[in-house]
Scaffold this motif. Structure first.
Motif, PDB file in Angstrom:
ATOM      1  N   GLU A  62     -13.471  -4.627  67.758  1.00  0.00           N
ATOM      2  CA  GLU A  62     -14.306  -5.229  66.727  1.00  0.00           C
ATOM      3  C   GLU A  62     -14.359  -6.743  66.846  1.00  0.00           C
ATOM      4  O   GLU A  62     -15.216  -7.387  66.232  1.00  0.00           O
ATOM      5  CB  GLU A  62     -13.789  -4.845  65.335  1.00  0.00           C
ATOM      6  CG  GLU A  62     -13.864  -3.360  65.045  1.00  0.00           C
ATOM      7  CD  GLU A  62     -13.356  -3.025  63.654  1.00  0.00           C
ATOM      8  OE1 GLU A  62     -13.347  -3.920  62.799  1.00  0.00           O
ATOM      9  OE2 GLU A  62     -12.965  -1.865  63.425  1.00  0.00           O
ATOM     10  N   PRO A  94     -27.794  -4.543  66.610  1.00  0.00           N
ATOM     11  CA  PRO A  94     -28.254  -5.905  66.304  1.00  0.00           C
ATOM     12  C   PRO A  94     -29.222  -6.405  67.366  1.00  0.00           C
ATOM     13  O   PRO A  94     -28.993  -6.235  68.568  1.00  0.00           O
ATOM     14  CB  PRO A  94     -26.952  -6.720  66.289  1.00  0.00           C
ATOM     15  CG  PRO A  94     -25.887  -5.730  65.949  1.00  0.00           C
ATOM     16  CD  PRO A  94     -26.320  -4.446  66.589  1.00  0.00           C
ATOM     17  N   GLN A 128     -21.354 -13.291  64.244  1.00  0.00           N
ATOM     18  CA  GLN A 128     -21.193 -12.035  63.521  1.00  0.00           C
ATOM     19  C   GLN A 128     -22.516 -11.277  63.573  1.00  0.00           C
ATOM     20  O   GLN A 128     -23.564 -11.820  63.208  1.00  0.00           O
ATOM     21  CB  GLN A 128     -20.773 -12.287  62.077  1.00  0.00           C
ATOM     22  CG  GLN A 128     -19.376 -12.915  61.958  1.00  0.00           C
ATOM     23  CD  GLN A 128     -19.000 -13.179  60.523  1.00  0.00           C
ATOM     24  OE1 GLN A 128     -19.827 -13.582  59.715  1.00  0.00           O
ATOM     25  NE2 GLN A 128     -17.744 -12.961  60.189  1.00  0.00           N
ATOM     26  N   PHE A 129     -22.449 -10.018  63.989  1.00  0.00           N
ATOM     27  CA  PHE A 129     -23.652  -9.228  64.198  1.00  0.00           C
ATOM     28  C   PHE A 129     -23.548  -7.917  63.411  1.00  0.00           C
ATOM     29  O   PHE A 129     -22.869  -6.988  63.842  1.00  0.00           O
ATOM     30  CB  PHE A 129     -23.856  -8.934  65.685  1.00  0.00           C
ATOM     31  CG  PHE A 129     -24.012 -10.169  66.528  1.00  0.00           C
ATOM     32  CD1 PHE A 129     -25.256 -10.746  66.714  1.00  0.00           C
ATOM     33  CD2 PHE A 129     -22.907 -10.769  67.115  1.00  0.00           C
ATOM     34  CE1 PHE A 129     -25.399 -11.890  67.478  1.00  0.00           C
ATOM     35  CE2 PHE A 129     -23.037 -11.914  67.879  1.00  0.00           C
ATOM     36  CZ  PHE A 129     -24.294 -12.476  68.057  1.00  0.00           C
ATOM     37  N   PRO A 130     -24.199  -7.834  62.246  1.00  0.00           N
ATOM     38  CA  PRO A 130     -24.169  -6.581  61.477  1.00  0.00           C
ATOM     39  C   PRO A 130     -25.087  -5.534  62.079  1.00  0.00           C
ATOM     40  O   PRO A 130     -26.196  -5.838  62.543  1.00  0.00           O
ATOM     41  CB  PRO A 130     -24.656  -7.018  60.086  1.00  0.00           C
ATOM     42  CG  PRO A 130     -25.491  -8.237  60.339  1.00  0.00           C
ATOM     43  CD  PRO A 130     -24.889  -8.921  61.532  1.00  0.00           C
ATOM     44  N   ASP A 132     -27.524  -2.299  61.637  1.00  0.00           N
ATOM     45  CA  ASP A 132     -28.330  -1.600  60.641  1.00  0.00           C
ATOM     46  C   ASP A 132     -27.914  -0.132  60.614  1.00  0.00           C
ATOM     47  O   ASP A 132     -27.333   0.378  61.574  1.00  0.00           O
ATOM     48  CB  ASP A 132     -29.816  -1.705  60.983  1.00  0.00           C
ATOM     49  CG  ASP A 132     -30.332  -3.138  60.869  1.00  0.00           C
ATOM     50  OD1 ASP A 132     -29.772  -3.889  60.053  1.00  0.00           O
ATOM     51  OD2 ASP A 132     -31.291  -3.492  61.591  1.00  0.00           O
ATOM     52  N   THR A 156     -17.252   1.183  61.652  1.00  0.00           N
ATOM     53  CA  THR A 156     -17.544  -0.232  61.826  1.00  0.00           C
ATOM     54  C   THR A 156     -19.024  -0.504  61.589  1.00  0.00           C
ATOM     55  O   THR A 156     -19.887   0.200  62.116  1.00  0.00           O
ATOM     56  CB  THR A 156     -17.172  -0.683  63.252  1.00  0.00           C
ATOM     57  OG1 THR A 156     -15.813  -0.331  63.509  1.00  0.00           O
ATOM     58  CG2 THR A 156     -17.339  -2.181  63.403  1.00  0.00           C
ATOM     59  N   ASP A 157     -19.305  -1.526  60.790  1.00  0.00           N
ATOM     60  CA  ASP A 157     -20.693  -1.894  60.537  1.00  0.00           C
ATOM     61  C   ASP A 157     -21.016  -3.313  60.999  1.00  0.00           C
ATOM     62  O   ASP A 157     -22.106  -3.824  60.741  1.00  0.00           O
ATOM     63  CB  ASP A 157     -21.026  -1.762  59.047  1.00  0.00           C
ATOM     64  CG  ASP A 157     -20.138  -2.646  58.172  1.00  0.00           C
ATOM     65  OD1 ASP A 157     -19.293  -3.384  58.727  1.00  0.00           O
ATOM     66  OD2 ASP A 157     -20.285  -2.584  56.938  1.00  0.00           O
ATOM     67  N   GLU A 158     -20.054  -3.967  61.728  1.00  0.00           N
ATOM     68  CA  GLU A 158     -20.302  -5.340  62.174  1.00  0.00           C
ATOM     69  C   GLU A 158     -19.458  -5.639  63.404  1.00  0.00           C
ATOM     70  O   GLU A 158     -18.306  -5.212  63.511  1.00  0.00           O
ATOM     71  CB  GLU A 158     -19.959  -6.331  61.047  1.00  0.00           C
ATOM     72  CG  GLU A 158     -20.224  -7.780  61.407  1.00  0.00           C
ATOM     73  CD  GLU A 158     -19.892  -8.718  60.246  1.00  0.00           C
ATOM     74  OE1 GLU A 158     -20.828  -9.163  59.561  1.00  0.00           O
ATOM     75  OE2 GLU A 158     -18.688  -8.984  60.017  1.00  0.00           O
ATOM     76  N   ASN A 160     -17.785  -8.749  65.259  1.00  0.00           N
ATOM     77  CA  ASN A 160     -17.394 -10.124  64.957  1.00  0.00           C
ATOM     78  C   ASN A 160     -16.833 -10.750  66.223  1.00  0.00           C
ATOM     79  O   ASN A 160     -15.697 -10.501  66.609  1.00  0.00           O
ATOM     80  CB  ASN A 160     -16.351 -10.134  63.840  1.00  0.00           C
ATOM     81  CG  ASN A 160     -16.009 -11.538  63.391  1.00  0.00           C
ATOM     82  OD1 ASN A 160     -16.669 -12.497  63.786  1.00  0.00           O
ATOM     83  ND2 ASN A 160     -14.984 -11.666  62.572  1.00  0.00           N
TER      84      ASN A 160
END
Length: 453
Positions: A62, A94, A128-130, A132, A156-158, A160
């Motif tokens: 992550e 992303p 930081q890349f969230p 969708d 995980t939704d992001e 970092n």
């Protein structure tokens, strides 16, 4: 199938069937039954609202480093009570990250309580890349109707991608301040260095009492002194270095800034005085002329200023389009300036940048040059610094490739530049973004300790 299409199809089939029954024409009635059965079957095979799909997303790491490859695993589970013969999944990758292996899209068949996995690999970049939420569409058994499922996502939704710390192999060029870098001189310390004759005033703790007990002669033990170094991190963020191996991967200028940022904290923690120069941008704090300059120092305010300048270097590179190493060409209006050996060339203004930087670096200061080495600039810089008596370590991220003739030529030019850096006296850390920077530093440190450059 939408509600209006279903209603229209059903109405047409019923009218045709009614006409056949009223007229007594069996052929017309049979012709109406066939589409009627098809429409009804499609309606009955529509996935129910309670046919749930659950998604879990896992990343191999992550918090990767810029340029690292991150494996993404998307697990899709049918938590409903009936089979789903056709499930289409598209993960919300992303937009600024590049998929280099596999695909985030898949077509799946899920039995009741069944699961399936979608795997792909992306290249990390700084920030930081969230993610969708994935788009999930479920089709019925007739394949004529579908609905979009609101699929909850766990895991995980992001991604970092922040810069962490690593040690840079420093040379034994130090200041008078106490620190952690071992020297070749003797004095107070903890590591044995040598012995000498006792002198009046030497502390009793440093007297070699064992020798005195044997011979009756007083002698004093010298330990290897450890002192702090003054270190300047020189980042090559010029346009010539703002090139990538492939579209969607970090540029050489950005990776050079990352390498410098990773070195700041451990150097400061070890008590060294750290400075920074960024070639290719004006100073965002003082407005000074390229290169941006932060003289060696310590303290929280000093650390914050270094961070500000490094962020400006990365943002400046991100705002520009990043050509690949095959496409990178000299800017319009650049002049060519021969270096001292007559066999290399510098862009317009590069010699002036080197002169301004060399005038700012105080004697006894070490310099860590962070550059992709795509041209002769880092070599010319190293030669000038070595002539002024500075020890140089070069950290070079590799943003070249060999999949086309042009990129192969760029890779060859870089290899020659690294050879010239070693010949100029620099210790070289040749870093491929496919491996952790810490591994490249460790390998270079082992080579240095083995007596090689």
């Amino acid at each position: 199938m939408s509600q209006s299409r279903f209603t229209g199809g059903l109405l047409a089939a019923l009218v045709l069937a009614g006409a056949g029954a009223a007229s007594g024409r069996s052929a017309l009635f049979v012709a109406a039954v066939i589409p009627l059965v098809f429409v009804l079957y499609g309606a009955l095979s529509v996935p129910r609202a309670d046919d749930g799909v659950h998604v879990t997303r896992d990343l191999s790491t992550e918090s990767p480093l810029p340029g690292d490859r991150v494996a993404v695993e998307l697990t899709v589970e049918n938590v409903g009570g009936s089979a789903l013969p056709d499930v289409r999944v598209a993960d919300g990758v992303p937009g600024d990250l590049r998929v280099v292996d596999g695909s985030p899209d898949a077509a799946l068949a899920l039995p009741a309580d069944g699961t399936a996995t979608v795997e792909y690999t992306i290249v990390a970049d700084r920030g930081q890349f969230p993610f969708d939420s994935p788009t999930v569409r479920v089709r019925g058994a007739s394949a004529t109707n579908a609905r979009t499922v609101d699929a909850p996502v766990d895991g995980t939704d992001e991604l970092n991608c922040q810069v962490s710390v690593a040690d840079v192999p420093l040379r034994r060029q130090t200041t008078a301040h106490a620190g952690t870098l071992p020297t070749d001189s003797g004095g107070p310390g903890i590591e044995f260095h040598s012995t000498r004759e006792y002198q009046r005033g030497d502390p009793a703790s440093r007297i070699n009492w064992r020798r005195y007990a044997k011979t009756g002669e007083l002698s004093t033990v010298n330990y290897r002194e450890r002192r702090a170094a003054a270190v300047v991190l020189a980042v090559d963020a010029r346009d010539a270095s703002d090139a990538t191996a492939h579209t969607g991967t970090p540029s050489g200028a950005s990776l050079s800034a990352y390498a410098a940022a990773r070195a700041v904290e451990p150097l400061e923690t070890a008590g060294h005085r750290v400075g920074l120069a960024v070639f290719g941008i004006d100073d965002p704090v003082t407005g000074g002329t390229d290169p941006a300059w932060v003289p060696p120092g310590t303290g929280d305010a000093h650390h914050a200023r270094i961070a500000t300048v490094l962020d400006a270097a990365v943002e400046d590179g991100a705002d520009d389009s990043e050509p690949t190493t095959e496409e990178a060409e000299p800017e319009q209006g650049e002049k060519q300036v021969a270096t001292a050996d007559g066999g290399s060339w510098l862009g317009a203004g590069d010699d002036a940048r080197i002169d301004r930087f060399a005038e700012r670096v105080q004697p006894g200061t070490q310099v860590v040059v962070c550059s992709p080495a795509l041209d002769e600039f880092p070599v010319a810089l190293t030669r000038r610094l070595a002539a002024d008596g500075h020890h140089v370590t070069a950290v070079s991220p590799d943003v070249t490739a060999t999949d086309t003739p042009g990129r192969t030529l760029a890779a060859t030019d870089r290899a020659l530049s690294l050879s010239d850096l070693r010949a100029a006296g620099a210790h070289v850390v040749d870093w491929s973004p496919d491996e952790p920077l810490a591994s490249a530093v460790a390998r270079a440190t082992t080579t240095i300790r083995g007596g090689q450059r």
